[in-house]
Design a protein around this motif. Structure first.
Motif, PDB file in Angstrom:
ATOM      1  N   PHE A 119      -3.864 -48.660  32.504  1.00  0.00           N
ATOM      2  CA  PHE A 119      -4.835 -48.097  33.437  1.00  0.00           C
ATOM      3  C   PHE A 119      -4.827 -48.946  34.698  1.00  0.00           C
ATOM      4  O   PHE A 119      -4.220 -50.029  34.733  1.00  0.00           O
ATOM      5  N   GLU A 120      -5.483 -48.450  35.744  1.00  0.00           N
ATOM      6  CA  GLU A 120      -5.480 -49.143  37.026  1.00  0.00           C
ATOM      7  C   GLU A 120      -6.850 -49.731  37.348  1.00  0.00           C
ATOM      8  O   GLU A 120      -7.884 -49.109  37.077  1.00  0.00           O
ATOM      9  N   ARG A 121      -6.831 -50.916  37.901  1.00  0.00           N
ATOM     10  CA  ARG A 121      -8.030 -51.533  38.481  1.00  0.00           C
ATOM     11  C   ARG A 121      -7.817 -51.686  39.982  1.00  0.00           C
ATOM     12  O   ARG A 121      -6.674 -51.818  40.448  1.00  0.00           O
ATOM     13  N   ASN A 122      -8.923 -51.697  40.727  1.00  0.00           N
ATOM     14  CA  ASN A 122      -8.821 -51.999  42.156  1.00  0.00           C
ATOM     15  C   ASN A 122      -8.573 -53.487  42.358  1.00  0.00           C
ATOM     16  O   ASN A 122      -9.073 -54.323  41.610  1.00  0.00           O
ATOM     17  N   GLU A 123      -7.800 -53.810  43.374  1.00  0.00           N
ATOM     18  CA  GLU A 123      -7.651 -55.215  43.770  1.00  0.00           C
ATOM     19  C   GLU A 123      -9.027 -55.789  44.107  1.00  0.00           C
ATOM     20  O   GLU A 123      -9.914 -55.057  44.568  1.00  0.00           O
TER      21      GLU A 123
ATOM     22  N   ILE B 185      -9.767 -61.930  36.944  1.00  0.00           N
ATOM     23  CA  ILE B 185      -9.834 -62.865  35.830  1.00  0.00           C
ATOM     24  C   ILE B 185      -8.815 -62.474  34.768  1.00  0.00           C
ATOM     25  O   ILE B 185      -8.744 -61.307  34.359  1.00  0.00           O
ATOM     26  N   GLU B 186      -8.018 -63.430  34.330  1.00  0.00           N
ATOM     27  CA  GLU B 186      -7.171 -63.242  33.157  1.00  0.00           C
ATOM     28  C   GLU B 186      -8.053 -63.409  31.921  1.00  0.00           C
ATOM     29  O   GLU B 186      -8.687 -64.451  31.738  1.00  0.00           O
TER      30      GLU B 186
ATOM     31  N   SER C 243      -7.186 -64.903  40.835  1.00  0.00           N
ATOM     32  CA  SER C 243      -7.227 -64.834  42.291  1.00  0.00           C
ATOM     33  C   SER C 243      -8.659 -64.556  42.724  1.00  0.00           C
ATOM     34  O   SER C 243      -9.477 -64.054  41.937  1.00  0.00           O
ATOM     35  N   THR C 244      -8.951 -64.883  43.978  1.00  0.00           N
ATOM     36  CA  THR C 244     -10.298 -64.696  44.511  1.00  0.00           C
ATOM     37  C   THR C 244     -10.240 -63.978  45.846  1.00  0.00           C
ATOM     38  O   THR C 244      -9.271 -64.126  46.610  1.00  0.00           O
ATOM     39  N   GLY C 245     -11.279 -63.184  46.123  1.00  0.00           N
ATOM     40  CA  GLY C 245     -11.400 -62.576  47.429  1.00  0.00           C
ATOM     41  C   GLY C 245     -11.712 -63.617  48.497  1.00  0.00           C
ATOM     42  O   GLY C 245     -12.168 -64.734  48.186  1.00  0.00           O
ATOM     43  N   ALA C 246     -11.517 -63.258  49.750  1.00  0.00           N
ATOM     44  CA  ALA C 246     -11.646 -64.216  50.855  1.00  0.00           C
ATOM     45  C   ALA C 246     -13.062 -64.766  51.001  1.00  0.00           C
ATOM     46  O   ALA C 246     -13.250 -65.885  51.507  1.00  0.00           O
TER      47      ALA C 246
ATOM     48  N   VAL D 291      -9.219 -70.476  41.866  1.00  0.00           N
ATOM     49  CA  VAL D 291      -8.174 -70.120  40.911  1.00  0.00           C
ATOM     50  C   VAL D 291      -8.068 -71.212  39.845  1.00  0.00           C
ATOM     51  O   VAL D 291      -8.070 -72.409  40.152  1.00  0.00           O
ATOM     52  N   GLY D 292      -8.014 -70.788  38.583  1.00  0.00           N
ATOM     53  CA  GLY D 292      -7.893 -71.729  37.478  1.00  0.00           C
ATOM     54  C   GLY D 292      -9.198 -72.033  36.769  1.00  0.00           C
ATOM     55  O   GLY D 292      -9.191 -72.579  35.663  1.00  0.00           O
TER      56      GLY D 292
END
Length: 359
Positions: A26-30, A38-39, A76-79, A86-87
């Motif tokens: 399935f797809e998620r939005n960026e 999140i992993e 990853s994180t938004g601006a 991250v991490g």
């Protein structure tokens, strides 16, 4: 908007009748500027997952990918994200967003969001369902959440077992806190499963004397091992009558319809019974004569907001509280669902989501 291709275990329809959860894409939005990707490392299996997948509440949007007790690592994180990087090891509970502007949201009680569609649930979309909008939960390799709904995981918590705190923990902590449970109080926990076992631990840490109330004699020793001071078998008439007017507070964690009138006589003057496990009607109407006799309260409680979710994580870390879990592979999820339904789990399954990589 760019899309992320994700995979996980979900349902294309109710499992009643022989269907099973199956691997799907399935797809998620960026992530938006204020969101994180999140992993997913670990995800708890909640009885609500069964209810939602089987459309027991008549609001399920398919495909349905369950999972709302999530421990993961930020990819990853938004601006605009400022509190995480991250991490970081983080948690996500039952919600991933809300309107963030109403009175409830401003008070950190987003579970009561007054926005046009209510809170955004971790899966099954908005609280007020919109067939055109769906969200997918933690039985998957990743998830996107708004920064406010991402929780910091204290270092002293074991991430392999901490996931249930994000639902079972806050769902029981919130009413215990709201009704002012404190040292000297007599608290009864009705139902000793995923929620009930956390309620015993949290109420004990608050200083209360805790009684486990269960239908099953075989759970007596398990409840005592969890820290209960005593155990009542609810089907034992003598034990129930002996406990009349004994409790300041009763927390009912039973996830299916039951007769609340069986338990009201256990309350002291101005005591309260609060239901957290059942989203639906009681088996029989409340006997208001019994409620009025001692001015008792019959109420309900819905999960908890971001403030209380972080509070309960910190509370559990400070008091050395950890959920009792059984770690499973994602391929075992259908068997786990059957065992949750049959009350054969002690006390919460947690999926090791690294096992999804080979699927």
């Amino acid at each position: 908007m760019e899309k992320i291709l994700s995979k996980g275990y979900g349902a294309s329809g109710s499992l009643i009748g022989g269907k099973t959860l199956e691997l799907m894409q399935f797809e998620r939005n960026e992530p938006k500027p204020d969101e994180v990707l999140i992993e997913v490392l670990y995800c708890g299996v909640c009885h609500s997952d069964l209810h939602q997948v089987n459309n027991d509440w008549k609001n399920t949007i398919y495909p349905c990918v369950p999972g709302h007790e999530i421990i993961g690592k930020i990819s990853s994180t938004g601006a605009a994200v400022s509190n995480f990087k991250v991490g970081d090891i983080v948690g996500v509970g039952c919600m991933i967003d809300s309107c963030k502007t109403c009175a409830a949201c401003n008070d950190g009680e987003e579970q009561f969001c007054e926005g046009p569609h209510g809170q955004t649930m971790t899966y099954n979309g908005y609280w007020k369902p919109d067939p055109e909008f769906n969200t997918f939960g933690g039985y998957s390799n990743n998830i996107v959440a708004q920064e406010k709904f991402v929780m910091r995981i204290p270092e002293s918590l074991d991430i392999k077992s901490a996931a249930p705190i994000l639902c079972a923990g806050v769902t029981t902590y919130s009413p215990l806190k709201h009704f002012g449970v404190k040292p000297g109080h007599q608290v009864g926990v009705i139902g000793i499963g995923g929620l009930g076992h956390m309620a015993i631990k949290i109420a004990k840490a608050m200083g209360a004397s805790v009684t486990a109330i269960t239908t099953k004699e075989e759970k007596r020793n398990a409840a005592l091992e969890l820290g209960a001071d005593q155990v009542i078998i609810s089907e034992n008439k003598d034990e129930m009558e002996t406990a009349a007017a004994a409790f300041d507070f009763l927390l009912a964690t039973i996830p299916y319809p039951f007769d609340v009138n069986d338990y009201i006589p256990l309350l002291r003057r101005r005591g309260a019974i609060v239901t957290v496990g059942l989203l639906g009607p009681y088996k029989a109407p409340t006997n208001n004569m019994e409620v009025a006799k001692l001015s008792t309260t019959v109420g309900g409680s819905l999960i908890g907001g971001t403030v209380e979710t972080q509070e309960v994580l910190d509370f559990c870390a400070a008091h050395g509280i950890s959920p009792d879990v059984q770690l499973i592979d994602i391929a075992e999820i259908n068997d786990a669902f059957e065992k949750v339904k049959d009350e054969e789990v002690r006390f919460r399954y947690v999926i090791d989501m690294s096992t999804l990589k080979g699927e």
